[in-house]
Enzyme design. Structure first.
Site, PDB file in Angstrom:
ATOM      1  N   ASN A 266     -10.255  -2.957   2.456  1.00 29.10           N
ATOM      2  CA  ASN A 266      -9.949  -2.943   1.019  1.00 29.10           C
ATOM      3  C   ASN A 266     -11.228  -2.719   0.224  1.00 29.10           C
ATOM      4  OD1 ASN A 266      -7.195  -3.398   1.218  1.00 29.10           O
ATOM      5  ND2 ASN A 266      -7.318  -5.599   0.841  1.00 29.10           N
TER       6      ASN A 266
ATOM      7  N   HIS B  41       0.830  -1.216   0.000  1.00 30.49           N
ATOM      8  CA  HIS B  41       0.000   0.000   0.000  1.00 30.49           C
ATOM      9  C   HIS B  41       0.861   1.262   0.000  1.00 30.49           C
ATOM     10  CE1 HIS B  41      -3.841  -2.141   0.860  1.00 30.49           C
ATOM     11  NE2 HIS B  41      -3.034  -2.997   1.461  1.00 30.49           N
TER      12      HIS B  41
ATOM     13  N   TYR C  54       0.868  -4.392  12.358  1.00 30.80           N
ATOM     14  CA  TYR C  54       0.777  -2.954  12.062  1.00 30.80           C
ATOM     15  C   TYR C  54       1.574  -2.081  13.022  1.00 30.80           C
ATOM     16  CZ  TYR C  54      -2.517  -4.039   8.370  1.00 30.80           C
ATOM     17  OH  TYR C  54      -3.067  -4.527   7.214  1.00 30.80           O
TER      18      TYR C  54
HETATM   19 FE1  HDE Z   1      -2.369  -4.894   5.471  1.00 31.83          FE
HETATM   20  N1  HDE Z   1      -0.583  -4.066   5.963  1.00 31.83           N
HETATM   21  N2  HDE Z   1      -1.658  -6.697   6.016  1.00 31.83           N
HETATM   22  N3  HDE Z   1      -4.081  -5.791   4.793  1.00 31.83           N
HETATM   23  N4  HDE Z   1      -3.076  -3.139   4.861  1.00 31.83           N
HETATM   24  C1  HDE Z   1      -0.259  -2.763   5.813  1.00 31.83           C
HETATM   25  O1  HDE Z   1       0.788  -1.441   7.422  1.00 31.83           O
HETATM   26  C2  HDE Z   1      -0.563  -6.915   6.767  1.00 31.83           C
HETATM   27  C3  HDE Z   1      -4.365  -7.111   4.836  1.00 31.83           C
HETATM   28  C4  HDE Z   1      -4.333  -2.856   4.431  1.00 31.83           C
HETATM   29  O2  HDE Z   1      -3.274   3.380   3.932  1.00 31.83           O
HETATM   30  C5  HDE Z   1       1.056  -2.419   6.449  1.00 31.83           C
HETATM   31  O3  HDE Z   1       1.039   0.795   7.716  1.00 31.83           O
HETATM   32  C6  HDE Z   1      -0.451  -8.302   7.099  1.00 31.83           C
HETATM   33  C7  HDE Z   1      -5.765  -7.347   4.581  1.00 31.83           C
HETATM   34  C8  HDE Z   1      -4.436  -1.476   4.060  1.00 31.83           C
HETATM   35  O4  HDE Z   1      -1.678   3.275   5.413  1.00 31.83           O
HETATM   36  C9  HDE Z   1       1.502  -3.733   7.087  1.00 31.83           C
HETATM   37  C10 HDE Z   1      -1.523  -8.913   6.486  1.00 31.83           C
HETATM   38  C11 HDE Z   1      -6.297  -6.098   4.351  1.00 31.83           C
HETATM   39  C12 HDE Z   1      -3.173  -0.934   4.309  1.00 31.83           C
HETATM   40  C13 HDE Z   1       0.374  -4.666   6.703  1.00 31.83           C
HETATM   41  C14 HDE Z   1      -2.276  -7.892   5.821  1.00 31.83           C
HETATM   42  C15 HDE Z   1      -5.226  -5.154   4.493  1.00 31.83           C
HETATM   43  C16 HDE Z   1      -2.357  -1.997   4.810  1.00 31.83           C
HETATM   44  C17 HDE Z   1       2.052  -1.766   5.528  1.00 31.83           C
HETATM   45  C18 HDE Z   1      -1.869 -10.385   6.448  1.00 31.83           C
HETATM   46  C19 HDE Z   1      -7.744  -5.755   3.995  1.00 31.83           C
HETATM   47  C20 HDE Z   1      -2.721   0.480   4.046  1.00 31.83           C
HETATM   48  C21 HDE Z   1       2.112  -0.315   5.929  1.00 31.83           C
HETATM   49  C22 HDE Z   1      -2.331 -10.924   7.574  1.00 31.83           C
HETATM   50  C23 HDE Z   1      -8.686  -6.035   5.011  1.00 31.83           C
HETATM   51  C24 HDE Z   1      -3.046   1.405   5.167  1.00 31.83           C
HETATM   52  C25 HDE Z   1       1.272  -0.214   7.090  1.00 31.83           C
HETATM   53  C26 HDE Z   1      -2.629   2.803   4.810  1.00 31.83           C
HETATM   54  C27 HDE Z   1      -1.020  -1.834   5.217  1.00 31.83           C
HETATM   55  C28 HDE Z   1       0.342  -5.936   7.122  1.00 31.83           C
HETATM   56  C29 HDE Z   1      -3.428  -8.193   5.049  1.00 31.83           C
HETATM   57  C30 HDE Z   1      -5.459  -3.746   4.313  1.00 31.83           C
HETATM   58  C31 HDE Z   1       2.866  -4.240   6.680  1.00 31.83           C
HETATM   59  C32 HDE Z   1       0.634  -8.938   7.918  1.00 31.83           C
HETATM   60  C33 HDE Z   1      -6.495  -8.684   4.588  1.00 31.83           C
HETATM   61  C34 HDE Z   1      -5.661  -0.758   3.517  1.00 31.83           C
HETATM   62  O5  HDE Z   1       1.556  -3.636   8.491  1.00 31.83           O
END
Ligand code: HDE
Length: 686
Positions: A140, A67, A354
């Site tokens: 999402n 993202h 996060y």
């Molecule tokens: Fe994320 N995800 N994610 N994700 N995600 C990040 O956090 C992570 C997942 C989502 O505009 C990171 O600040 C893991 C699902 C959004 O700043 C990080 C797993 C969904 C955003 C991270 C997922 C998301 C992130 C990277 C698997 C939809 C952007 C930078 C278990 C429900 C937020 C940050 C923004 C961002 C980890 C899966 C949505 C690395 C470990 C499922 C919208 O922490």
């Protein structure tokens, strides 16, 4: 403080502050570094130069691992009615309550500088600054995910992003590594249907849905829990672009989505979403065909209707992109009393991830003090010090329990007001294990596919064919088709044919047979959920000198009544002289304003103007692309030579001739269907 008070200096535009160093020392010369002699060496004591370059060298922070490319805006959430029977969350207690909000939309795979129209999931992260703490719904624009266990996330993301040896492709899933991983991960098949659908190429952030994905809990004052899934429904309806358009948009305007949101908010045309809830109890969860903890599954809206409970309005752009959009730290763990997690294994893993990522990116545990991240309600902790600790407690106590009286003793815990976890019963063996109830990977993929209109099903087949045609390893292509056979045979055959597979593979081994009895869910289609109007959309009007002013005025009025926007595209950006000698300013020069930027186009050249433009490749593309992208095209008879040059022999019902002023209204009314999908069939046959 920057921008407040201090010495001022008179310049042509009025009094402006005197430039200083970060230490506040006034700067006399910001053009030349300090040197000995005109052509001599620069000297070390030039602290101003050193400070300026030092700061510049440290301007970047690590981009988000996923993202990275995003765009944020401020707004508010307004509660429709009290939900105190199902949750004690403060935000839902009072009808009409307005809660400040910050939203960041994003793509997932591309780096920070990648283009907006990549085929990808869009992040839809909402921070709600409630009176009992920040609540983040980090969702999402697609309600399911690729994987069922967070431990697979690094693999998924590695496979999706650039391949490690070559560093490309950027912001594309159309490559071997991605499809290799996917084809070895059957649990991703439902998500694959969504990302190969037009959901992954939205026309605008304003026209897409958002989903919390996981099942959460609401908890009321009596401690009763209700399961809840979160949905954001755009007031302007759903809309996507077509793939060929997306590819061209990335070249014409890589910032298409951020510009769209920025312009809409600046114009006062504030985008709005309704928050809808799917609420269900343990009994429903037990009886439902799939596990409500499995993030690769939806609960169809037809099974559990969506209850609208409030609206989110984005009404303010950021003042500073870095401070707000780049530094905003969303965290799934940010929940408030009245809301709780479930055991969805993806959510549990995210709750761990996060916080880590924020420390890495923002560099200090004090990232919560940054204005965009700080709660807007009072907060009192005993945490102290660390880098950039610019909010510090006063008084003696920095621990508790303590025996200091009153304010000196600092904050105290509150069993009544404080967050209480829902006391779910948990037991079982400690094992690395996947629940049997997560084993059906194809039934909902099929349900999604059969819920699409024929046009949309065609797009899924075309997208799969496109992506797999970029996969160089034939075995991977075939492996994907072997999964498609478990979803829908027609789809598998179409893709196999599109790839010219020599032999049809056998269906992939499936842990569970695909259910054929799941009903279609019309809510899953974009085309069945269009807006029914043309509000918030944009018309590109091609004009030349001599353009008929009456038609221009009629178009402008009809568009305005609909809430749509008109942009003039001319041979030169300065504008054109209309038939009545009045001047029309253009917003785009024709080669900078291709028709991909617009939802519909109108061709209003004068005869002379059409003649001049007929050899201009940009004018030809303007029309042939609008035609190929199934747009509605209004035209005057003088445009005929242009249409001919663009290779348009037969004008279908997507063309609306403008003879008189009231034809403009007919045109706008026709545009309410957004695209003339029937043309796609004709184009395929041609
Ligand atoms: Fe994320 N995800 N994610 N994700 N995600 C990040 O956090 C992570 C997942 C989502 O505009 C990171 O600040 C893991 C699902 C959004 O700043 C990080 C797993 C969904 C955003 C991270 C997922 C998301 C992130 C990277 C698997 C939809 C952007 C930078 C278990 C429900 C937020 C940050 C923004 C961002 C980890 C899966 C949505 C690395 C470990 C499922 C919208 O922490």
């Amino acid at each position: 403080m920057r921008g407040e008070g201090g010495e001022t200096h008179q310049v042509a535009g009025g009094d402006v502050p005197v430039l200083t160093t970060q230490q506040g020392t006034p700067v006399a010369d910001d053009q030349n570094s300090l040197r000995i002699g005109e052509r001599g060496p620069t000297i070390l004591e030039d602290a101003h130069f050193r400070e300026k370059i030092f700061h510049f060298d440290h301007e970047r922070i690590p981009e988000r691992v996923v993202h990275a490319r995003g765009f944020g805006a401020h707004g508010f959430f307004e509660t429709y009615e009290s939900l105190n029977d199902i949750t004690k969350a403060d935000i839902f207690q009072r009808k009409g309550e307005k809660t400040p909000a910050f939203v960041r939309f994003s793509t997932v795979a591309g780096n920070k500088g990648s283009a907006d129209l990549a085929r990808d999931v869009r992040g839809f992260a909402v921070k709600l600054y409630t009176k009992e703490g920040n609540w983040d719904i980090v969702g999402n624009n697609i309600p399911v995910f690729f994987i069922q266990d967070a431990i697979k996330f690094p693999d998924l993301i590695h496979a999706a992003k650039q391949e490690p040896d070559r560093g490309f492709p950027q912001a594309q899933t159309a490559h071997d590594n991605f499809w290799d991983f996917i084809s070895l991960t059957p649990e991703s098949m439902h998500m694959v249907m969504w990302i190969m659908s037009d959901r992954a190429i939205p026309r605008s952030f304003r026209f897409m849905e958002g989903f919390g994905v996981h099942t959460f809990r609401f908890v009321n004052a009596e401690g009763r829990s209700t399961f809840v899934k979160f949905h954001w429904k755009p007031k302007l309806g759903l809309q996507s672009v077509v793939w060929n358009e997306a590819v061209k948009l990335n070249g014409a305007d890589p910032d298409f989505h951020r510009r769209d949101l920025w312009n809409a908010i600046q114009k006062g045309d504030f985008p709005e979403w309704e928050l809808g809830l799917q609420l269900f109890d343990d009994k429903f969860a037990d009886d439902f065909a799939f596990d409500i903890l499995d993030p690769t599954k939806i609960v169809p809206e037809e099974d559990v209707p969506i209850r609208p409970v409030g609206r989110l309005v984005l009404d303010r752009c950021v003042d500073n992109f870095f401070a707000e959009t780049e530094q905003v730290a969303f965290m799934t763990q940010n929940i408030v009393p009245g809301i709780d997690f479930t055991n969805d294994p993806l959510l549990q893993g995210r709750n761990f991830s996060y916080l880590d990522t924020q420390l890495k990116r923002l560099g200090s545990p004090n990232f919560t003090y940054l204005p965009v991240n700080a709660p807007k309600c009072p907060f009192h902790t005993f945490q102290q010090d660390g880098h950039m600790a610019f909010i510090n407690p006063k008084g003696r106590a920095n621990y508790e329990p303590n025996s200091w009286d009153g304010a000196m003793g600092g904050p105290r815990e509150s069993p009544e007001r404080g967050f209480q976890s829902f006391p779910a019963e948990e037991q079982g063996q400690k094992r690395r294990i996947r629940s049997e109830t997560f084993a059906d990977h194809y039934s909902q993929a099929r349900q999604f596919y059969i819920s699409q209109t024929e046009t949309e099903q065609g797009h899924i087949a075309a997208a799969l064919t496109f992506e797999l045609s970029k996969v160089a390893t034939p075995a991977i292509r075939a492996r994907v088709v072997s999964h498609l056979l478990n979803i829908d045979e027609k789809l598998a055959r179409q893709v196999a044919h599109g790839l010219r597979l020599q032999d049809m593979p056998k269906p992939a081994d499936a842990a569970r047979p695909t259910r054929q009895d799941l009903r279609k869910s019309p809510a899953l289609s974009i085309l069945l959920n269009g807006p029914g109007n043309f509000k918030g959309r944009k018309i590109g009007v091609l004009v030349t000198d001599g353009v008929d002013i009456a038609l221009v005025k009629a178009l402008e009025t009809a568009a305005e009544q609909e809430g749509a926007q008109v942009e003039f595209v001319a041979p030169m950006v300065g504008g054109v002289e209309a038939s009545d000698r009045s001047w029309i300013e253009a917003q785009q020069k024709i080669d900078g304003g291709p028709s991909v930027l617009y939802d519909a186009v109108a061709l209003l050249p004068s005869e002379d103007g059409a003649d001049r433009l007929s050899n201009d490749p940009a004018a030809k593309d303007f029309i042939s692309d609008a035609f190929a992208h199934l747009k509605y095209i209004a035209y005057v008879s003088a445009a005929s030579p242009l249409l001919e040059k663009a290779g348009i022999a037969d004008m279908d019902e997507g063309f609306i001739r403008l003879d008189a002023a009231n034809d403009a209204t007919t045109f706008i009314n026709t545009c309410r269907k957004l695209r003339f999908w029937k043309r796609e069939e004709t184009l395929k046959q041609a």
